[in-house]
Design a protein around this motif. Structure first.
Motif, PDB file in Angstrom:
ATOM      1  N   VAL A 131      -6.929  34.994  -3.958  1.00 45.17           N
ATOM      2  CA  VAL A 131      -7.466  34.505  -5.185  1.00 45.17           C
ATOM      3  C   VAL A 131      -7.900  33.387  -5.271  1.00 45.17           C
ATOM      4  CG1 VAL A 131      -6.474  33.696  -7.462  1.00 45.17           C
ATOM      5  CG2 VAL A 131      -5.339  35.767  -6.456  1.00 45.17           C
ATOM      6  N   PHE A 132      -9.250  33.312  -5.878  1.00 45.59           N
ATOM      7  CA  PHE A 132     -10.163  32.416  -5.799  1.00 45.59           C
ATOM      8  C   PHE A 132     -10.712  32.203  -7.285  1.00 45.59           C
ATOM      9  CE2 PHE A 132     -10.351  34.591  -1.691  1.00 45.59           C
ATOM     10  CZ  PHE A 132     -10.148  33.736  -0.815  1.00 45.59           C
ATOM     11  N   TYR A 133     -10.971  30.697  -7.391  1.00 45.44           N
ATOM     12  CA  TYR A 133     -11.853  30.129  -8.528  1.00 45.44           C
ATOM     13  C   TYR A 133     -13.325  29.939  -8.356  1.00 45.44           C
ATOM     14  CZ  TYR A 133      -6.842  30.382  -9.692  1.00 45.44           C
ATOM     15  OH  TYR A 133      -5.480  30.709  -9.714  1.00 45.44           O
ATOM     16  N   ALA A 134     -13.689  29.973  -7.151  1.00 47.20           N
ATOM     17  CA  ALA A 134     -15.011  29.561  -6.985  1.00 47.20           C
ATOM     18  C   ALA A 134     -15.486  30.406  -5.594  1.00 47.20           C
ATOM     19  CB  ALA A 134     -15.344  28.455  -6.750  1.00 47.20           C
ATOM     20  N   VAL A 135     -16.888  30.638  -5.590  1.00 47.48           N
ATOM     21  CA  VAL A 135     -17.291  31.292  -4.189  1.00 47.48           C
ATOM     22  C   VAL A 135     -18.061  30.345  -3.544  1.00 47.48           C
ATOM     23  CG1 VAL A 135     -18.990  33.128  -3.414  1.00 47.48           C
ATOM     24  CG2 VAL A 135     -17.704  33.420  -5.483  1.00 47.48           C
ATOM     25  N   ARG A 136     -17.363  30.014  -2.370  1.00 49.38           N
ATOM     26  CA  ARG A 136     -18.072  29.049  -1.376  1.00 49.38           C
ATOM     27  C   ARG A 136     -19.180  29.804  -0.532  1.00 49.38           C
ATOM     28  NH1 ARG A 136     -17.253  25.017  -4.069  1.00 49.38           N
ATOM     29  NH2 ARG A 136     -14.980  24.167  -4.452  1.00 49.38           N
ATOM     30  N   LYS A 137     -18.613  30.707   0.207  1.00 52.00           N
ATOM     31  CA  LYS A 137     -19.626  31.789   0.840  1.00 52.00           C
ATOM     32  C   LYS A 137     -19.352  33.106   0.574  1.00 52.00           C
ATOM     33  CE  LYS A 137     -19.490  28.942   5.329  1.00 52.00           C
ATOM     34  NZ  LYS A 137     -18.769  28.842   6.475  1.00 52.00           N
ATOM     35  N   SER A 140     -20.399  32.996 -14.922  1.00 50.95           N
ATOM     36  CA  SER A 140     -20.028  33.106 -13.561  1.00 50.95           C
ATOM     37  C   SER A 140     -19.527  34.409 -13.296  1.00 50.95           C
ATOM     38  CB  SER A 140     -18.953  31.987 -13.519  1.00 50.95           C
ATOM     39  OG  SER A 140     -19.330  30.621 -13.688  1.00 50.95           O
ATOM     40  N   ALA A 141     -18.702  34.938 -14.151  1.00 52.33           N
ATOM     41  CA  ALA A 141     -18.231  36.144 -14.004  1.00 52.33           C
ATOM     42  C   ALA A 141     -19.246  37.014 -13.594  1.00 52.33           C
ATOM     43  CB  ALA A 141     -17.364  36.672 -14.668  1.00 52.33           C
ATOM     44  N   ASP A 156      -8.690  43.359  -2.516  1.00 56.36           N
ATOM     45  CA  ASP A 156      -8.363  42.685  -1.448  1.00 56.36           C
ATOM     46  C   ASP A 156      -8.327  41.264  -1.845  1.00 56.36           C
ATOM     47  OD1 ASP A 156      -8.208  44.639   0.632  1.00 56.36           O
ATOM     48  OD2 ASP A 156     -10.460  44.999   0.279  1.00 56.36           O
ATOM     49  N   ALA A 157      -9.178  41.087  -2.932  1.00 53.15           N
ATOM     50  CA  ALA A 157      -9.154  39.736  -3.667  1.00 53.15           C
ATOM     51  C   ALA A 157      -9.512  39.642  -4.963  1.00 53.15           C
ATOM     52  CB  ALA A 157     -10.435  38.786  -2.848  1.00 53.15           C
ATOM     53  N   MET A 158      -9.073  38.512  -5.870  1.00 50.62           N
ATOM     54  CA  MET A 158      -9.497  38.580  -7.056  1.00 50.62           C
ATOM     55  C   MET A 158     -10.381  37.238  -7.398  1.00 50.62           C
ATOM     56  SD  MET A 158      -7.271  38.726 -10.504  1.00 50.62           S
ATOM     57  CE  MET A 158      -6.666  37.044 -10.515  1.00 50.62           C
ATOM     58  N   LEU A 159     -11.492  37.408  -8.076  1.00 50.89           N
ATOM     59  CA  LEU A 159     -12.159  36.093  -8.143  1.00 50.89           C
ATOM     60  C   LEU A 159     -12.041  35.788  -9.998  1.00 50.89           C
ATOM     61  CD1 LEU A 159     -15.236  36.712  -6.307  1.00 50.89           C
ATOM     62  CD2 LEU A 159     -13.833  34.695  -5.938  1.00 50.89           C
ATOM     63  N   ALA A 160     -11.365  34.732 -10.213  1.00 48.47           N
ATOM     64  CA  ALA A 160     -11.206  34.591 -11.830  1.00 48.47           C
ATOM     65  C   ALA A 160     -12.062  33.308 -12.111  1.00 48.47           C
ATOM     66  CB  ALA A 160      -9.735  34.234 -12.179  1.00 48.47           C
ATOM     67  N   PHE A 161     -12.908  33.550 -13.350  1.00 45.37           N
ATOM     68  CA  PHE A 161     -13.790  32.655 -13.998  1.00 45.37           C
ATOM     69  C   PHE A 161     -13.624  32.727 -15.421  1.00 45.37           C
ATOM     70  CE2 PHE A 161     -16.178  34.705 -10.119  1.00 45.37           C
ATOM     71  CZ  PHE A 161     -16.338  33.419  -9.524  1.00 45.37           C
ATOM     72  N   TYR A 162     -12.669  31.547 -15.780  1.00 49.64           N
ATOM     73  CA  TYR A 162     -12.349  31.202 -17.024  1.00 49.64           C
ATOM     74  C   TYR A 162     -12.689  29.783 -17.537  1.00 49.64           C
ATOM     75  CZ  TYR A 162      -9.756  35.528 -17.060  1.00 49.64           C
ATOM     76  OH  TYR A 162      -9.492  36.995 -16.866  1.00 49.64           O
ATOM     77  N   GLY A 163     -13.624  29.090 -16.891  1.00 50.85           N
ATOM     78  CA  GLY A 163     -13.893  28.035 -17.038  1.00 50.85           C
ATOM     79  C   GLY A 163     -13.042  27.122 -16.632  1.00 50.85           C
ATOM     80  N   LEU A 164     -13.303  25.650 -16.965  1.00 50.22           N
ATOM     81  CA  LEU A 164     -12.475  24.454 -16.622  1.00 50.22           C
ATOM     82  C   LEU A 164     -11.537  23.798 -17.621  1.00 50.22           C
ATOM     83  CD1 LEU A 164     -15.609  22.779 -14.724  1.00 50.22           C
ATOM     84  CD2 LEU A 164     -13.879  24.227 -13.648  1.00 50.22           C
ATOM     85  N   THR A 165     -10.333  23.341 -17.036  1.00 48.38           N
ATOM     86  CA  THR A 165      -9.794  22.308 -17.843  1.00 48.38           C
ATOM     87  C   THR A 165      -9.265  21.060 -16.996  1.00 48.38           C
ATOM     88  OG1 THR A 165      -7.630  22.346 -19.196  1.00 48.38           O
ATOM     89  CG2 THR A 165      -7.424  23.505 -16.971  1.00 48.38           C
ATOM     90  N   MET A 166      -8.777  20.211 -17.792  1.00 46.98           N
ATOM     91  CA  MET A 166      -8.666  18.686 -17.048  1.00 46.98           C
ATOM     92  C   MET A 166      -7.096  18.667 -16.592  1.00 46.98           C
ATOM     93  SD  MET A 166     -10.795  15.957 -18.378  1.00 46.98           S
ATOM     94  CE  MET A 166     -11.938  15.981 -19.808  1.00 46.98           C
ATOM     95  N   LYS A 167      -6.886  18.279 -15.640  1.00 45.20           N
ATOM     96  CA  LYS A 167      -5.542  17.942 -15.017  1.00 45.20           C
ATOM     97  C   LYS A 167      -5.685  16.657 -14.444  1.00 45.20           C
ATOM     98  CE  LYS A 167      -3.784  22.523 -14.168  1.00 45.20           C
ATOM     99  NZ  LYS A 167      -3.396  22.650 -15.476  1.00 45.20           N
ATOM    100  N   LEU A 168      -4.633  15.620 -14.457  1.00 49.45           N
ATOM    101  CA  LEU A 168      -4.504  14.301 -13.849  1.00 49.45           C
ATOM    102  C   LEU A 168      -5.281  14.269 -12.590  1.00 49.45           C
ATOM    103  CD1 LEU A 168      -4.237  11.409 -14.466  1.00 49.45           C
ATOM    104  CD2 LEU A 168      -1.803  11.797 -13.850  1.00 49.45           C
ATOM    105  N   GLY A 169      -4.659  15.360 -11.774  1.00 46.83           N
ATOM    106  CA  GLY A 169      -5.204  15.423 -10.348  1.00 46.83           C
ATOM    107  C   GLY A 169      -4.704  14.290  -9.522  1.00 46.83           C
TER     108      GLY A 169
END
Lengths: 106, 355
Positions: B155-161, B178-179, B256-269
């Motif tokens: 499961v991924f939220y971005a595509v690097r390669k 993005s989707a 085999d994989a899911m890519l989810a693109f629902y935008g961004l939210t903020m977390k303290l991180g």
């Protein structure tokens, strides 16, 4: 006028509604856990609520902008709305909403 | 405003080692204005931000929304405010480390700070200024049970390669640019792409929507109007994605994989792990210097907390001015700090390039 809000733990709260305020602002002002990240600009979908089915038809329909923002909320249902887009008025006295997943602050 | 005068951010090479006076964590309006206030006191700054562009929440969440409470600007959009701040701080040549988060900090023997980013960049500075607003932007996750166990493997939220998805069965979730862009790009690489969206309306660019519908009509990819329901398979390896459709009922899409693109939210991180005292996910500071529980680490803007705090851009700007005075004493411990106005000080005007 009152609104009833069920929080993410299932607890129900009765809040005093204020004419002209947004439901998100009332929920936040009462200290209930709502993220409302963008502050009411219809830009984040973190004030997502489920509106009690009995009330759905009494609300002003969602704009395209609100529907598009709802696309970014997790677990969208047919009764999903952004609480920052519901303006409080006498006609909504007794409105019941439930805070949806993703609306909780970190 | 004239676009030609907007300064492009000077982006540093990721993975490098840098030495400066101040490192600012967060390049939103308050982080940007901190460059200005520090710059007037000859304190050089580097900025780190998870987004690829400066502006923070203003640029990411509401670039086109009007803001009405910035002094002397009766109305300004989030993007315009960012552009104007970039123009205002250009004389101080700030260096940006964008698309990365400040992951860890460590004190050096010299009494300085080494800040390491997620891109492996190291910035060595005398003071740290945390201007991270509501935290760092992170992808929104679908509300699916156990999703964390699949993340990073299937499961991924971005595509690097793109090549990582060659020959795989992919579910791409979401209805935005993005989707759709990734569905269109990956359909020729993957074995099969299924785009899943909860309604038959898309907020992506009309051209992308048309291309996606053509590809579906031509049998090059699938479109499923349905809600995500569950992840199937022994974590971390996905075998299918359960969906619920009003028309066709419940089903499992082999994947085999899911890519989810629902935008961004903020977390303290990672800021939460800097070892600073916290107050309900905010950083307590004093109101004289805006210093945290750790000397020479400051916090300004929405991320700080003190009695009476108002989360306004205006308040953050004010806080940067006082913070800079205190930061000066760390950067130039032997120098005398003379307070000057930009209207009358030739020295300040020279720094700004106007005298």
């Amino acid at each position: 006028m009152k609104i009833r809000v069920t929080d993410q733990t299932g607890k129900e709260h009765e809040l005093e509604g204020i004419e002209g305020w947004r439901v998100m602002e009332i929920i936040r002002d009462w200290g209930l856990p709502i993220k409302a990240e963008c502050g009411g600009a219809c830009s984040c979908a973190t004030c997502h609520v489920y509106v009690d089915e009995d009330w759905m038809d009494r609300l002003v329909p969602a704009t395209d902008e609100e529907l598009e923002m709802l696309d970014t909320a997790p677990a969208v249902e047919d009764n999903s709305r952004l609480s920052c887009q519901i303006l409080m008025s006498e006609a909504l006295d007794g409105l019941h909403v439930t805070l949806a997943p993703g609306s909780e602050p970190d | 405003m004239e676009n030609a005068r907007i300064a492009a951010p000077v982006q540093a090479e990721p993975g490098g080692e840098y030495r400066t006076d101040a490192v600012i964590v967060g390049a939103g309006p308050v982080g940007l204005f901190a460059v200005f206030e520090l710059g007037l006191l000859d304190i050089k700054a580097h900025l780190i931000d998870v987004l690829e562009v400066p502006g923070g929440q203003c640029a990411e969440l509401y670039p086109e929304k009007p803001i009405y409470d910035i002094p002397a600007l009766p109305v300004v959009t989030g993007q315009e405010l960012t552009d104007r701040l970039m123009q205002q701080i250009a004389p101080f040549d700030p260096v940006f480390h964008l698309g990365q988060t400040a992951e860890a900090i460590a004190k050096t023997d010299e009494g300085r700070w080494r800040v390491t980013t997620s891109a492996g960049t190291v910035v060595d500075a005398r003071v740290i200024v945390i201007a991270a607003g509501g935290g760092s932007f992170t992808p929104k996750k679908p509300a699916l049970e156990g999703i964390e166990a699949y993340e990073g493997t299937s499961v991924f939220y971005a595509v690097r390669k793109m090549d990582a998805f060659r020959g795989k069965r992919l579910v791409i979730a979401g209805g935005g640019d993005s989707a759709l862009d990734w569905a269109l790009n990956l359909k020729d690489v993957a074995e099969r792409v299924t785009l899943v969206h909860h309604r038959d309306g898309f907020r992506a660019a009309p051209d992308s929507v048309n291309k996606m519908r053509s590809a579906v009509a031509a049998g090059e990819m699938d479109l499923k109007i349905a809600k995500l329901q569950s992840l199937e398979g022994a974590a971390p390896q996905l075998t299918g994605v359960g969906v619920a459709s009003k028309e066709t009922g419940d089903e499992t899409i082999p994947a085999d994989a899911m890519l989810a693109f629902y935008g961004l939210t903020m977390k303290l991180g990672p800021v939460a792990n800097f070892g600073l005292n916290l107050h309900e996910n905010l950083i307590p500071v004093d109101t004289e210097k805006f210093e945290t529980s750790e000397p020479s680490i400051f916090a300004v803007g929405d991320i700080n907390w003190y009695p009476g705090k108002l989360k306004l851009i205006l308040s953050g700007f004010h806080e940067t001015a006082l913070m800079a005075q205190a930061a000066f004493r760390y950067v130039y411990p032997d120098a005398k700090l003379r307070f000057q106005y930009t209207t009358s000080s030739t020295n300040l005007q020279q720094k700004l390039g106007v005298a």
